[in-house]
Design a protein around this motif. Sequence first.
Motif, PDB file in Angstrom:
ATOM      1  N   LEU A   4      20.514   4.356  18.604  1.00 37.18           N
ATOM      2  CA  LEU A   4      19.779   3.832  19.743  1.00 37.18           C
ATOM      3  C   LEU A   4      19.341   2.395  19.498  1.00 37.18           C
ATOM      4  O   LEU A   4      19.555   1.532  20.330  1.00 37.18           O
ATOM      5  CB  LEU A   4      18.556   4.710  20.007  1.00 37.18           C
ATOM      6  N   GLN A   5      18.725   2.130  18.341  1.00 35.57           N
ATOM      7  CA  GLN A   5      18.106   0.831  18.123  1.00 35.57           C
ATOM      8  C   GLN A   5      17.944   0.567  16.626  1.00 35.57           C
ATOM      9  O   GLN A   5      17.638   1.470  15.869  1.00 35.57           O
ATOM     10  CB  GLN A   5      16.727   0.831  18.781  1.00 35.57           C
ATOM     11  N   ILE A   6      18.114  -0.682  16.234  1.00 31.92           N
ATOM     12  CA  ILE A   6      17.764  -1.114  14.881  1.00 31.92           C
ATOM     13  C   ILE A   6      16.321  -1.573  14.944  1.00 31.92           C
ATOM     14  O   ILE A   6      15.936  -2.310  15.852  1.00 31.92           O
ATOM     15  CB  ILE A   6      18.678  -2.260  14.408  1.00 31.92           C
ATOM     16  N   ALA A   7      15.512  -1.140  13.997  1.00 30.60           N
ATOM     17  CA  ALA A   7      14.093  -1.498  13.980  1.00 30.60           C
ATOM     18  C   ALA A   7      13.834  -2.591  12.942  1.00 30.60           C
ATOM     19  O   ALA A   7      14.538  -2.664  11.935  1.00 30.60           O
ATOM     20  CB  ALA A   7      13.256  -0.264  13.648  1.00 30.60           C
ATOM     21  N   PRO A   8      12.822  -3.415  13.173  1.00 29.30           N
ATOM     22  CA  PRO A   8      12.531  -4.474  12.211  1.00 29.30           C
ATOM     23  C   PRO A   8      11.899  -3.965  10.919  1.00 29.30           C
ATOM     24  O   PRO A   8      11.933  -4.649   9.903  1.00 29.30           O
ATOM     25  CB  PRO A   8      11.570  -5.396  12.960  1.00 29.30           C
ATOM     26  N   ASN A   9      11.317  -2.756  10.959  1.00 28.88           N
ATOM     27  CA  ASN A   9      10.734  -2.183   9.741  1.00 28.88           C
ATOM     28  C   ASN A   9      10.630  -0.668   9.893  1.00 28.88           C
ATOM     29  O   ASN A   9      10.798  -0.124  10.987  1.00 28.88           O
ATOM     30  CB  ASN A   9       9.367  -2.807   9.430  1.00 28.88           C
ATOM     31  N   LEU A  10      10.343   0.005   8.791  1.00 28.99           N
ATOM     32  CA  LEU A  10      10.308   1.464   8.776  1.00 28.99           C
ATOM     33  C   LEU A  10       9.158   2.021   9.614  1.00 28.99           C
ATOM     34  O   LEU A  10       9.304   3.055  10.266  1.00 28.99           O
ATOM     35  CB  LEU A  10      10.221   1.969   7.338  1.00 28.99           C
ATOM     36  N   ALA A  11       8.027   1.337   9.631  1.00 28.69           N
ATOM     37  CA  ALA A  11       6.883   1.824  10.404  1.00 28.69           C
ATOM     38  C   ALA A  11       7.222   1.904  11.891  1.00 28.69           C
ATOM     39  O   ALA A  11       6.948   2.914  12.552  1.00 28.69           O
ATOM     40  CB  ALA A  11       5.673   0.926  10.174  1.00 28.69           C
ATOM     41  N   LEU A  12       7.835   0.856  12.431  1.00 22.51           N
ATOM     42  CA  LEU A  12       8.208   0.880  13.851  1.00 22.51           C
ATOM     43  C   LEU A  12       9.310   1.895  14.119  1.00 22.51           C
ATOM     44  O   LEU A  12       9.288   2.582  15.144  1.00 22.51           O
ATOM     45  CB  LEU A  12       8.644  -0.507  14.314  1.00 22.51           C
ATOM     46  N   ALA A  13      10.266   1.995  13.234  1.00 24.86           N
ATOM     47  CA  ALA A  13      11.342   2.974  13.420  1.00 24.86           C
ATOM     48  C   ALA A  13      10.776   4.386  13.502  1.00 24.86           C
ATOM     49  O   ALA A  13      11.163   5.172  14.377  1.00 24.86           O
ATOM     50  CB  ALA A  13      12.352   2.869  12.282  1.00 24.86           C
ATOM     51  N   THR A  14       9.832   4.697  12.631  1.00 25.31           N
ATOM     52  CA  THR A  14       9.215   6.021  12.630  1.00 25.31           C
ATOM     53  C   THR A  14       8.399   6.252  13.892  1.00 25.31           C
ATOM     54  O   THR A  14       8.464   7.319  14.507  1.00 25.31           O
ATOM     55  CB  THR A  14       8.323   6.181  11.382  1.00 25.31           C
ATOM     56  N   LEU A  15       7.647   5.241  14.310  1.00 22.27           N
ATOM     57  CA  LEU A  15       6.857   5.351  15.532  1.00 22.27           C
ATOM     58  C   LEU A  15       7.755   5.569  16.745  1.00 22.27           C
ATOM     59  O   LEU A  15       7.500   6.444  17.579  1.00 22.27           O
ATOM     60  CB  LEU A  15       6.009   4.091  15.713  1.00 22.27           C
ATOM     61  N   TRP A  16       8.825   4.763  16.843  1.00 23.72           N
ATOM     62  CA  TRP A  16       9.751   4.913  17.966  1.00 23.72           C
ATOM     63  C   TRP A  16      10.391   6.294  17.982  1.00 23.72           C
ATOM     64  O   TRP A  16      10.512   6.923  19.032  1.00 23.72           O
ATOM     65  CB  TRP A  16      10.830   3.842  17.919  1.00 23.72           C
TER      66      TRP A  16
END
Length: 102
Positions: A4-16
């Motif tokens: 779906l999306q590449i995240a800038p960091n692990l925290a945002l990826a987990t939140l998303w």
Amino acid sequence: MQRLQIAPNLALATLWADWLSQSGFPASVQRANAVALAGSIPPDEALPEVWIEGEADQLDAARALLALLTAGPSRRWCCRGCGEQIDGPFEQCWNCGAAMPA
């Protein structure tokens, strides 16, 4: 599964991924620990990714939902305290600390 999306960091990826899963789009974070390889691989390949389970129509709906969730409110207002023009989601003047007018 589809990316779906590449995240800038692990925290945002987990939140998303959590937001999407709670909204009915089963999601997971892939390459969560790839940042440890930074320097050995290209930087864009070390970023975490959010993947969802489902068909192409679900991918489009999940993208639309993620866009809504990540779009912060955009405002433009003038501070009554110092006259500074404030742009963005800010509710307080960065210059004098006055609150955004109601």
